[in-house]
Design a protein around this motif. Structure first.
Motif, mmCIF file in Angstrom:
data_model
loop_
_atom_site.group_PDB
_atom_site.id
_atom_site.type_symbol
_atom_site.label_atom_id
_atom_site.label_comp_id
_atom_site.label_asym_id
_atom_site.label_seq_id
_atom_site.Cartn_x
_atom_site.Cartn_y
_atom_site.Cartn_z
ATOM 1 N N ASP A 87 48.381 39.793 23.035
ATOM 2 C CA ASP A 87 47.694 40.582 22.014
ATOM 3 C C ASP A 87 46.654 41.520 22.616
ATOM 4 O OD1 ASP A 87 49.112 39.588 19.926
ATOM 5 O OD2 ASP A 87 47.485 38.397 19.066
ATOM 6 N N ALA A 88 45.949 41.015 23.633
ATOM 7 C CA ALA A 88 44.884 41.831 24.237
ATOM 8 C C ALA A 88 44.568 41.303 25.624
ATOM 9 C CB ALA A 88 43.622 41.794 23.371
ATOM 10 N N ILE A 89 44.114 42.201 26.489
ATOM 11 C CA ILE A 89 43.605 41.821 27.797
ATOM 12 C C ILE A 89 42.286 42.550 28.016
ATOM 13 C CG2 ILE A 89 45.831 41.261 28.848
ATOM 14 C CD1 ILE A 89 45.875 43.997 30.114
ATOM 15 N N GLY A 90 41.386 41.900 28.715
ATOM 16 C CA GLY A 90 40.089 42.501 28.994
ATOM 17 C C GLY A 90 39.837 42.543 30.480
ATOM 18 N N ASP A 91 39.685 43.737 31.017
ATOM 19 C CA ASP A 91 39.512 43.930 32.450
ATOM 20 C C ASP A 91 38.059 44.313 32.731
ATOM 21 O OD1 ASP A 91 39.801 44.342 35.110
ATOM 22 O OD2 ASP A 91 41.186 46.027 34.959
ATOM 23 N N GLY A 92 37.177 43.312 32.680
ATOM 24 C CA GLY A 92 35.754 43.567 32.905
ATOM 25 C C GLY A 92 35.131 42.453 33.707
ATOM 26 N N GLU A 93 33.819 42.296 33.591
ATOM 27 C CA GLU A 93 33.129 41.240 34.344
ATOM 28 C C GLU A 93 33.602 39.856 33.925
ATOM 29 O OE1 GLU A 93 28.929 41.494 34.381
ATOM 30 O OE2 GLU A 93 28.872 43.534 35.171
ATOM 31 N N VAL A 94 34.013 39.737 32.658
ATOM 32 C CA VAL A 94 34.571 38.471 32.162
ATOM 33 C C VAL A 94 35.996 38.766 31.687
ATOM 34 C CG1 VAL A 94 34.284 36.536 30.571
ATOM 35 C CG2 VAL A 94 32.262 37.739 31.446
ATOM 36 N N PRO A 95 36.972 38.749 32.597
ATOM 37 C CA PRO A 95 38.350 39.082 32.214
ATOM 38 C C PRO A 95 38.943 38.032 31.283
ATOM 39 C CG PRO A 95 38.271 38.276 34.467
ATOM 40 C CD PRO A 95 36.852 38.440 34.038
#
Length: 357
Positions: A122-130
């Protein structure tokens, strides 16, 4: 170490559907890989006291291993984790049947649990908290369970912890829900020739559930005091696993639910267990909002399954700490309820936090 996320193919099912693998990286070597097949935690790489990074999970290097062998390695378990006696339960006077797949009982959702389905990213987050969020729709009647569910699993990687959030929204009629993750851990490294019997363990529970020969809870909770089930103070998993205690004999080791004491933190989770491996220096804590945790010492790993790097998995190669409701809760009104009414939302929040000693 890089922080972020990658997304790749892991293979194709016989249907032609592609299975993807998403890898989360949080720096300092901590890394988690998740498959869309079974919303499975395929690998978890953690540094030891010297900074050496190793995968601490049992599992497979290819898709065929997961499809051909239903060992639950790292899988998301549902619709009902653990066992339902006889595969039968009643809800509001109506009887339901889940096909038995563990002797006379239904285990981990029956023959076609959530671990045997392809999930959607549904979603992926590519940041400090992946993070990665996976979902699937479980139709009314799937596996014999009533009620349609929309299920979401979030894997989130912080600097020193893997968080797993499970959520299920019930759309139309009452049902029962009990979800968990079934990771098999070896803090010494899953590819190393070491077992987990020398790992030290503490479980925040004064009571456990004794089981019958089918691993169904027998009676109510009993005190751990004075038994091999007492892990209120840190001690080796293997310290008393060979004792001729009736429950050790019945489970062929530890395969029991612990009724957690439930001291909550500000985040709503409580410290359920801590495991330490003196050899590698890795330590892991389980924090959860669930009332129970199933502690399993890998008793039924018998060398018939080839895992990562062609290694044959055997008894004592790993342990499981599965936060969840109690086993057979749909048939036990004296246990914390698994009921989820129409329009209601089920939530489960757990975290595996890592450090060194």
């Amino acid at each position: 170490m890089a922080v972020g996320i990658s997304r790749n193919s892991f293979g194709k099912l016989a249907s032609g559907e592609e299975v993807e693998i998403v890898t989360l990286r949080a720096g300092d070597g901590l890394e988690a890989s998740v498959l869309t097949y079974g919303a499975t935690l395929q690998a978890l790489k953690v540094p030891d006291r010297n900074g050496h990074v190793a995968d601490i999970l049992l599992g497979h290097d290819d898709l065929a291993g997961y499809v051909d062998h239903r060992s639950f390695f790292g899988a998301t378990i549902g619709r009902y984790a653990n066992r339902i006696a006889g595969g039968r339960f009643e809800l509001d006077g109506e009887a339901f049947e889940v096909a038995p797949n563990d002797g006379a009982n239904a285990l981990h959702g029956g023959e076609h649990g959530f671990d045997r389905h392809l999930w959607t990213i549904d979603a992926i987050g590519d940041g400090e908290v992946p993070f990665v969020i996976l979902s699937r729709h479980s139709a009314d009647g799937e596996g014999g369970f009533p009620g349609a569910l929309d299920v979401h699993v979030t894997y989130r990687l912080r600097a020193n912890a893997l968080e797993i959030d499970l959520r299920a929204v019930n759309g139309d009629r009452p049902t029962v829900v009990n979800l968990t993750n079934h990771a098999y851990f070896n803090l010494g490294g899953a590819l190393e020739p070491v077992d987990i019997l020398s790992h030290d363990l503490r479980i925040a529970a004064e009571r456990y559930l004794p089981i019958d020969s089918g691993s169904i809870p027998e009676g109510g909770p009993l005190p751990v005091a004075g038994t091999p089930f007492d892990f209120r103070e840190m001690r080796a998993i293997g310290a008393r696993i060979r004792e001729a205690h009736p429950q050790i004999l019945t489970g062929r080791g530890y395969d029991h639910n612990y009724c957690l004491d439930g001291r909550e933190s500000a985040e709503g989770r409580h410290l359920a267990a801590r495991v330490e491996d003196k050899a590698s220096g890795r330590a892991m804590e389980l924090w959860t909002d669930q009332p129970g945790v199933q502690f399993y010492s890998g008793n039924f790993l018998n060398g018939t399954i080839s895992g990562k790097n062609g290694r044959s998995y055997r008894m004592g190669d790993a342990f499981c700490l599965e936060p969840q409701l109690y086993p057979d809760t749909p048939n036990r009104p004296d246990f914390p309820s698994a009921r989820l009414d129409a329009g209601a939302t089920y939530r489960h929040r757990s975290a595996f936090q890592f450090s060194t000693i």
